[in-house]
Design an enzyme around this catalytic site. Structure first.
Site, PDB file in Angstrom:
ATOM      1  N   ASP A   8       0.874  -1.175   0.000  1.00 42.51           N
ATOM      2  CA  ASP A   8       0.000   0.000   0.000  1.00 42.51           C
ATOM      3  C   ASP A   8       0.912   1.227   0.000  1.00 42.51           C
ATOM      4  O   ASP A   8       2.123   1.115   0.211  1.00 42.51           O
ATOM      5  CB  ASP A   8      -0.872  -0.019   1.275  1.00 42.51           C
ATOM      6  N   SER A   9       0.312   2.387  -0.194  1.00 45.02           N
ATOM      7  CA  SER A   9       1.083   3.628  -0.101  1.00 45.02           C
ATOM      8  C   SER A   9       1.591   3.863   1.324  1.00 45.02           C
ATOM      9  O   SER A   9       2.529   4.624   1.527  1.00 45.02           O
ATOM     10  CB  SER A   9       0.204   4.803  -0.518  1.00 45.02           C
ATOM     11  N   CYS A  72      -4.379  -1.400  -1.944  1.00 46.94           N
ATOM     12  CA  CYS A  72      -4.586   0.037  -2.092  1.00 46.94           C
ATOM     13  C   CYS A  72      -5.451   0.214  -3.346  1.00 46.94           C
ATOM     14  O   CYS A  72      -5.097  -0.301  -4.418  1.00 46.94           O
ATOM     15  CB  CYS A  72      -3.220   0.690  -2.283  1.00 46.94           C
ATOM     16  N   GLU A 152      -5.089   9.545   8.599  1.00 40.64           N
ATOM     17  CA  GLU A 152      -3.672   9.330   8.899  1.00 40.64           C
ATOM     18  C   GLU A 152      -3.151  10.319   9.949  1.00 40.64           C
ATOM     19  O   GLU A 152      -2.238  10.012  10.710  1.00 40.64           O
ATOM     20  CB  GLU A 152      -2.846   9.387   7.622  1.00 40.64           C
ATOM     21  N   CYS A 184     -11.213   2.782  -0.455  1.00 39.12           N
ATOM     22  CA  CYS A 184      -9.882   3.220  -0.027  1.00 39.12           C
ATOM     23  C   CYS A 184      -9.587   2.422   1.238  1.00 39.12           C
ATOM     24  O   CYS A 184     -10.465   2.293   2.104  1.00 39.12           O
ATOM     25  CB  CYS A 184      -9.881   4.717   0.270  1.00 39.12           C
ATOM     26  N   HIS A 186      -7.961   3.056   3.736  1.00 39.57           N
ATOM     27  CA  HIS A 186      -7.974   3.808   4.996  1.00 39.57           C
ATOM     28  C   HIS A 186      -9.376   3.854   5.616  1.00 39.57           C
ATOM     29  O   HIS A 186      -9.517   4.033   6.824  1.00 39.57           O
ATOM     30  CB  HIS A 186      -7.566   5.277   4.750  1.00 39.57           C
TER      31      HIS A 186
HETATM   32  N1  DGL Z   1      -4.828   3.562   0.856  1.00 36.64           N
HETATM   33  C1  DGL Z   1      -4.997   4.281  -0.388  1.00 36.64           C
HETATM   34  C2  DGL Z   1      -6.145   3.678  -1.203  1.00 36.64           C
HETATM   35  O1  DGL Z   1      -6.696   2.641  -0.855  1.00 36.64           O
HETATM   36  C3  DGL Z   1      -5.252   5.755  -0.190  1.00 36.64           C
HETATM   37  C4  DGL Z   1      -4.217   6.539   0.540  1.00 36.64           C
HETATM   38  C5  DGL Z   1      -3.317   7.345  -0.358  1.00 36.64           C
HETATM   39  O2  DGL Z   1      -3.749   8.365  -0.900  1.00 36.64           O
HETATM   40  O3  DGL Z   1      -2.179   6.937  -0.509  1.00 36.64           O
HETATM   41  O4  DGL Z   1      -6.517   4.235  -2.215  1.00 36.64           O
END
Ligand code: DGL
Length: 263
Positions: A8-9, A72, A152, A184, A186
């Site tokens: 993931d990012s 992600c 975050e 997402c 998150h």
């Molecule tokens: N976790 C990322 C997603 O599922 C979003 C967070 C980011 O912008 O890096 O898209």
């Protein structure tokens, strides 16, 4: 034992890692959070694709992972097809396809709202896949760029997050939906706040258990489910950030030991 590569990012993909670890406790997870380049959600596709390629190379070539989960939505939207074609021979699983599969097979779902990062929305990935699989489905997709950074930074389950979440959910694009997709990784952290807004009127779906089930099915089909745990999980980040350790614990639900690996 199978080695499951997950990336993931940053910390968001830990929600998926947690669901996989609960469902498949004997497989080894190798997690990579690209903290050096986070967030992905406002970056051009080409850049996200390049980062995703380097991470996948590390997970397959160096760490010898048996399958890769792009935990992600943004990276899945920008890079899934590219990674699948570039790393033939290793199953690559996007978080988008299992969610789309779920949406098109549940006949009670008629009108979907999707909230996601700007890059996920602009990629057209959800739109293309939903239309191709079930053209009768109504959907609308809304970029909610404040949500991932807000989470975050620790702003959830409070007055500020409530205000921002309600502001987004009241947008006309999300009127009269029967299902909301949290597109997402998150967003599971604010699922409860979103549920409070809708007070049980609609279904709220996130990718965590859907993707974990999909991974289990793939490993079962390949005869790769283990009965004994052999090695501990490994968690890598591409840049040390003080907030990361604390956040990782919140997203994963228990402490994780992070190692630095620049890519
Ligand atoms: N976790 C990322 C997603 O599922 C979003 C967070 C980011 O912008 O890096 O898209």
């Amino acid at each position: 034992m199978s080695k499951i590569g997950i990336f993931d990012s940053g910390v968001g993909g830990l929600t998926i890692a947690r669901a996989i670890s609960d469902l498949l406790p004997n497989e080894q997870i190798i997690y990579f959070g690209d903290s050096a380049h986070s967030p992905y959600g406002n970056k051009p596709f080409e850049l996200v694709r390049e980062y995703s390629k380097e991470i996948t190379k590390f997970l397959i070539k160096e760490k010898k992972c048996d399958c890769i989960i792009i935990a992600c939505h943004t990276a899945s939207a920008a890079a899934y097809e590219y990674l699948r074609d570039s790393f033939k021979g290793t199953p690559i699983i996007s978080v988008i396809d299992p969610v789309v599969e779920y949406l098109v097979t549940d006949d009670s779902i008629k009108k979907i709202g999707i909230i996601a990062t700007a890059t996920t929305v602009n990629s057209g990935s959800y739109q293309e896949k939903l239309t191709r699989r079930k053209s009768s489905l109504l959907y609308s997709i809304l970029p909610t760029p404040l949500l991932a950074p807000m989470i975050e930074e620790g702003f959830y389950k409070g007055a500020i997050s409530k205000e921002i979440i309600h502001n987004y959910l009241a947008k006309p694009q999300l009127a009269e939906i029967d299902t909301l997709v949290l597109a997402c990784t998150h967003y599971p952290l604010i699922k409860q706040e979103i549920a409070e807004y809708y007070t049980g009127r609609i279904k709220i779906i996130d990718a965590t258990n859907i993707v974990a089930d999909k991974v289990k099915k793939i490993l079962e089909k390949e005869g790769l489910i283990s009965t004994k745990r052999e090695s501990p999980d490994e968690y890598y980040i591409s840049e040390y950030k003080e907030s990361f350790e604390k956040n990782a614990e919140i997203f994963f639900g228990k402490p994780v030991h992070l190692e630095l690996k620049e890519i």
